[in-house]
Design a protein around this motif. Sequence first.
Motif, PDB file in Angstrom:
ATOM      1  N   LYS A 222     -50.169  -8.241  86.864  1.00 25.31           N
ATOM      2  CA  LYS A 222     -50.428  -6.826  86.586  1.00 25.31           C
ATOM      3  C   LYS A 222     -51.366  -6.239  87.642  1.00 25.31           C
ATOM      4  O   LYS A 222     -51.792  -6.918  88.566  1.00 25.31           O
ATOM      5  N   THR A 223     -51.687  -4.962  87.489  1.00 23.71           N
ATOM      6  CA  THR A 223     -52.636  -4.299  88.379  1.00 23.71           C
ATOM      7  C   THR A 223     -53.706  -3.603  87.550  1.00 23.71           C
ATOM      8  O   THR A 223     -53.628  -3.562  86.317  1.00 23.71           O
ATOM      9  N   GLY A 224     -54.678  -3.039  88.243  1.00 23.51           N
ATOM     10  CA  GLY A 224     -55.743  -2.329  87.569  1.00 23.51           C
ATOM     11  C   GLY A 224     -55.298  -1.073  86.846  1.00 23.51           C
ATOM     12  O   GLY A 224     -56.063  -0.497  86.076  1.00 23.51           O
ATOM     13  N   LYS A 225     -54.064  -0.646  87.065  1.00 24.31           N
ATOM     14  CA  LYS A 225     -53.517   0.499  86.334  1.00 24.31           C
ATOM     15  C   LYS A 225     -52.986   0.111  84.958  1.00 24.31           C
ATOM     16  O   LYS A 225     -52.748   0.982  84.116  1.00 24.31           O
ATOM     17  N   ASP A 226     -52.779  -1.177  84.753  1.00 24.71           N
ATOM     18  CA  ASP A 226     -52.200  -1.663  83.497  1.00 24.71           C
ATOM     19  C   ASP A 226     -53.229  -1.581  82.356  1.00 24.71           C
ATOM     20  O   ASP A 226     -54.412  -1.880  82.540  1.00 24.71           O
ATOM     21  N   ARG A 227     -52.764  -1.178  81.165  1.00 17.80           N
ATOM     22  CA  ARG A 227     -53.664  -1.002  80.025  1.00 17.80           C
ATOM     23  C   ARG A 227     -54.360  -2.302  79.645  1.00 17.80           C
ATOM     24  O   ARG A 227     -55.543  -2.315  79.293  1.00 17.80           O
ATOM     25  N   ARG A 228     -53.642  -3.433  79.738  1.00 18.83           N
ATOM     26  CA  ARG A 228     -54.238  -4.706  79.345  1.00 18.83           C
ATOM     27  C   ARG A 228     -55.316  -5.145  80.327  1.00 18.83           C
ATOM     28  O   ARG A 228     -56.352  -5.697  79.938  1.00 18.83           O
ATOM     29  N   VAL A 229     -55.107  -4.887  81.590  1.00 18.62           N
ATOM     30  CA  VAL A 229     -56.128  -5.195  82.590  1.00 18.62           C
ATOM     31  C   VAL A 229     -57.354  -4.307  82.369  1.00 18.62           C
ATOM     32  O   VAL A 229     -58.501  -4.777  82.440  1.00 18.62           O
ATOM     33  N   ALA A 230     -57.121  -3.027  82.088  1.00 20.53           N
ATOM     34  CA  ALA A 230     -58.226  -2.109  81.843  1.00 20.53           C
ATOM     35  C   ALA A 230     -59.039  -2.546  80.633  1.00 20.53           C
ATOM     36  O   ALA A 230     -60.281  -2.510  80.651  1.00 20.53           O
ATOM     37  N   THR A 231     -58.362  -2.968  79.570  1.00 16.94           N
ATOM     38  CA  THR A 231     -59.064  -3.438  78.369  1.00 16.94           C
ATOM     39  C   THR A 231     -59.894  -4.677  78.682  1.00 16.94           C
ATOM     40  O   THR A 231     -61.045  -4.797  78.247  1.00 16.94           O
ATOM     41  N   TYR A 232     -59.325  -5.601  79.429  1.00 15.12           N
ATOM     42  CA  TYR A 232     -60.030  -6.830  79.812  1.00 15.12           C
ATOM     43  C   TYR A 232     -61.317  -6.492  80.575  1.00 15.12           C
ATOM     44  O   TYR A 232     -62.380  -7.074  80.319  1.00 15.12           O
ATOM     45  N   LEU A 233     -61.224  -5.551  81.491  1.00 14.39           N
ATOM     46  CA  LEU A 233     -62.397  -5.195  82.288  1.00 14.39           C
ATOM     47  C   LEU A 233     -63.420  -4.399  81.482  1.00 14.39           C
ATOM     48  O   LEU A 233     -64.631  -4.618  81.606  1.00 14.39           O
ATOM     49  N   ARG A 234     -62.951  -3.479  80.650  1.00 17.76           N
ATOM     50  CA  ARG A 234     -63.885  -2.671  79.860  1.00 17.76           C
ATOM     51  C   ARG A 234     -64.641  -3.512  78.835  1.00 17.76           C
ATOM     52  O   ARG A 234     -65.740  -3.129  78.414  1.00 17.76           O
ATOM     53  N   ASN A 235     -64.076  -4.629  78.431  1.00 21.41           N
ATOM     54  CA  ASN A 235     -64.753  -5.498  77.471  1.00 21.41           C
ATOM     55  C   ASN A 235     -65.934  -6.238  78.079  1.00 21.41           C
ATOM     56  O   ASN A 235     -66.709  -6.876  77.362  1.00 21.41           O
ATOM     57  N   GLN A 236     -66.071  -6.155  79.387  1.00 26.85           N
ATOM     58  CA  GLN A 236     -67.200  -6.800  80.053  1.00 26.85           C
ATOM     59  C   GLN A 236     -68.402  -5.843  80.080  1.00 26.85           C
ATOM     60  O   GLN A 236     -68.286  -4.715  80.564  1.00 26.85           O
ATOM     61  N   PRO A 237     -69.551  -6.266  79.573  1.00 25.82           N
ATOM     62  CA  PRO A 237     -70.740  -5.405  79.627  1.00 25.82           C
ATOM     63  C   PRO A 237     -71.085  -4.969  81.057  1.00 25.82           C
ATOM     64  O   PRO A 237     -71.523  -3.830  81.275  1.00 25.82           O
ATOM     65  N   ALA A 238     -70.864  -5.861  82.023  1.00 25.01           N
ATOM     66  CA  ALA A 238     -71.179  -5.512  83.410  1.00 25.01           C
ATOM     67  C   ALA A 238     -70.300  -4.370  83.906  1.00 25.01           C
ATOM     68  O   ALA A 238     -70.746  -3.522  84.686  1.00 25.01           O
TER      69      ALA A 238
END
Length: 297
Positions: free
Chosen positions: A211-227
């Motif tokens: 996937k890429t950073g435009k994908d909803r699942r990738v975005a969710t994975y990244l947003r779940n990180q406090p950093a």
Amino acid sequence: MSRRRSVARASFVVITGLSGAGKSHAMHALEDLGYYCVDNIPTLLLPVLADLSLHEDREDARVAVVVDVRENRFPAEFPRVWRRLQAMPGIAPVLIFLEASDAALLRRYSETRRPHPLAPDRPVREGLAEERAALRPIRALADRVVDTSTLNVHELRKVILDLAAGKRELPRLVLTFMSFGFHFGPPSEADLVFDVRFLKNPHWVPALRPKTGKDRRVATYLRNQPATRALLKRLSGFLRFLVPQYVQEGKAYLTVGIGCTGGRHRSVFVAEHLKKALADLPHVSTRVRHRDLVRGS
């Protein structure tokens, strides 16, 4: 027999500037707006055309012309002719000067493979240098100077249409968020560069790797990180302070590079987020470019 009306007033737009800066695209935009357009008209005929426009059967006659160094006498004759236009009753002349960086112009000439009008048998760079020097006095006369270095055809069209419509609130700065991969080197055109490789990499999650950073699942994975959340908050706040300072300074464009390892996941997500987060800044037009999105696959 037609007679000039005392209330007649013609909008007369003169487009000039460097060869390759987008004058033809600007003329096409005005043509779509209903302007009668003439390309490469002899400089001495400008007052004649302006006078004829006053005999139009419309109260709002609109004429646009392109003049440039394709006519040998243009640099020497235009300042005098322009003063004459400004003194003509019933004419509302506007002078728009288009320019771009040498890097952008050289790239465009390389793509079109056309010779520079001042250097048909010499390197394009020499023609550009000669043209810049010759047009410097004309640039100083312009009502508006537009740097098209980072504008695409659609963005240039919007700028020209806004100018023709007389809008005062124009995007004076084009803010580009460019994602890239450090694996392929940082972008030379970036004014600011931020390294987001400290964020957890979706590349190491098998389901997210293609996937890429435009994908909803990738975005969710990244947003779940406090950093990630902390980064987005602080970076958005910093740019909300910084970008208006550049606008106040009169900067025409600003490129912010966001880099990760391959340029597919983290940098793409952050660039997309910042484009949306800063879209409401006044006098700023935001856009995003993903340099290595395909190359990093």
